[in-house]
Design an enzyme around this catalytic site. Structure first.
Site, PDB file in Angstrom:
ATOM      1  N   ARG A 123       0.833  -1.109  -0.110  1.00 38.09           N
ATOM      2  CA  ARG A 123      -0.045   0.001  -0.042  1.00 38.09           C
ATOM      3  C   ARG A 123       0.926   1.181   0.129  1.00 38.09           C
ATOM      4  NH1 ARG A 123      -4.228   1.731   4.710  1.00 38.09           N
ATOM      5  NH2 ARG A 123      -2.290   1.675   6.040  1.00 38.09           N
ATOM      6  N   THR A 127      -0.862   7.660  -0.934  1.00 35.86           N
ATOM      7  CA  THR A 127      -2.106   7.627  -1.785  1.00 35.86           C
ATOM      8  C   THR A 127      -3.019   6.467  -1.191  1.00 35.86           C
ATOM      9  OG1 THR A 127      -1.319   5.930  -3.215  1.00 35.86           O
ATOM     10  CG2 THR A 127      -0.787   8.170  -3.994  1.00 35.86           C
ATOM     11  N   ASP A 223       0.082  -2.004  12.921  1.00 37.55           N
ATOM     12  CA  ASP A 223       0.498  -2.627  11.518  1.00 37.55           C
ATOM     13  C   ASP A 223       0.853  -3.996  11.582  1.00 37.55           C
ATOM     14  OD1 ASP A 223       2.331  -1.320   8.965  1.00 37.55           O
ATOM     15  OD2 ASP A 223       2.511  -3.421   9.642  1.00 37.55           O
ATOM     16  N   ASP A 226       4.311  -5.268  10.658  1.00 33.91           N
ATOM     17  CA  ASP A 226       5.491  -4.974  11.818  1.00 33.91           C
ATOM     18  C   ASP A 226       5.181  -5.825  12.809  1.00 33.91           C
ATOM     19  OD1 ASP A 226       6.165  -3.104  10.093  1.00 33.91           O
ATOM     20  OD2 ASP A 226       5.589  -1.291  11.194  1.00 33.91           O
TER      21      ASP A 226
HETATM   22  N1  URA Z   1      -2.585  -2.321   7.615  1.00 31.70           N
HETATM   23  C1  URA Z   1      -2.403  -2.534   8.918  1.00 31.70           C
HETATM   24  O1  URA Z   1      -1.449  -3.443   9.205  1.00 31.70           O
HETATM   25  N2  URA Z   1      -2.948  -2.023  10.019  1.00 31.70           N
HETATM   26  C2  URA Z   1      -4.109  -1.297   9.884  1.00 31.70           C
HETATM   27  O2  URA Z   1      -4.572  -0.773  10.751  1.00 31.70           O
HETATM   28  C3  URA Z   1      -4.387  -0.934   8.481  1.00 31.70           C
HETATM   29  C4  URA Z   1      -3.657  -1.653   7.324  1.00 31.70           C
END
Ligand code: URA
Length: 232
Positions: A123, A127, A223, A226
């Site tokens: 992602r 954007t 995330d 992560d």
């Molecule tokens: N991707 C993620 O890892 N966490 C989110 O909250 C949104 C997208």
């Protein structure tokens, strides 16, 4: 996209039918327990990976409710027994790299004969649009049931792009398994797949409140990549 959907008094799991897709929010105390621990900021990566793995297996049980089977008869030590076996072609499981990889073992534990394809998507944080950087999928997915693994259904851009790619290759129906979903992401998926003629299901452990200004699910879990693999 109404949060009031969640108020529909289903006793076990909440199935939300939209025009072109169905969303199942799995309502089970074990799912809720594991999800709560997963969300906790104090949960370290090894524990996060184990919990995600266990959670996916529970979600996969619901997600495969419509997996195609054919009649089969076996002989027990006593008599013939009529049952079923998974139909061919085998279902295809597609984790979206990188965070979807943390869901693969939990899925194939339940569906060991499935084939596995890979989609690398990232992602763009500016954007919030999805870009594909790696594809390892059969060219022809005619008649295939596909299960896409993507932990966070946030804006829906990545998941919708992945599912469209599978349909372009002939997939028959697609079920996405997500640990968490945001209302905005489900609304986007509905918009994309309305009138597409292809059945899409989303199975998730929870439908959260909203996205924040950075595209993160609130309250979410941060995330997912992560937390699974560290910040690399
Ligand atoms: N991707 C993620 O890892 N966490 C989110 O909250 C949104 C997208």
């Amino acid at each position: 996209m109404a949060v009031t959907w969640l108020l529909v008094p289903f006793t076990r799991s909440q199935e939300i039918a939209l025009a072109a897709m169905k969303t199942l929010v799995v309502d089970h105390p074990l799912v809720a327990h594991k999800l709560t621990a997963l969300r906790d900021v104090r949960t370290d990566s090894p524990t996060f990976r184990r919990l995600a793995d266990e959670l996916v297996t529970l979600l996969a049980y619901e997600a495969t409710r419509d997996v195609r089977v054919v009649d089969a008869t076996v002989s027990t030590p006593v008599a013939p027994a009529h049952g079923v076996r998974l139909a061919r072609p085998a279902p295809l499981v597609v984790p979206i790299l990188r965070a979807g990889l943390g869901m693969l073992d939990g899925m194939t534990r339940l569906l060991p004969t499935a084939e596995v394809g890979f989609l690398g998507m990232i992602r763009d944080e500016g954007t919030l649009k999805a870009q594909t950087y790696a594809t390892r999928l059969p060219e022809d997915l005619s008649g295939r049931q596909c299960y896409v693994l993507d932990p966070m259904l946030a804006t829906g851009g990545t998941l919708a792009a992945a599912i469209q790619l599978l349909f372009e290759r002939g997939a028959e129906d697609v079920t996405a398994i997500c640990l968490l979903a945001a209302p905005e992401g489900l609304a986007y998926m509905e918009q994309v797949f309305t009138d597409s003629g292809n059945p899409v299901r989303v199975v998730t452990a929870a439908l959260d409140e909203r996205l924040n200004e950075h595209g993160y699910i609130v309250p979410g879990l941060g995330d997912a990549g992560d937390r699974l693999y560290g910040v690399v």
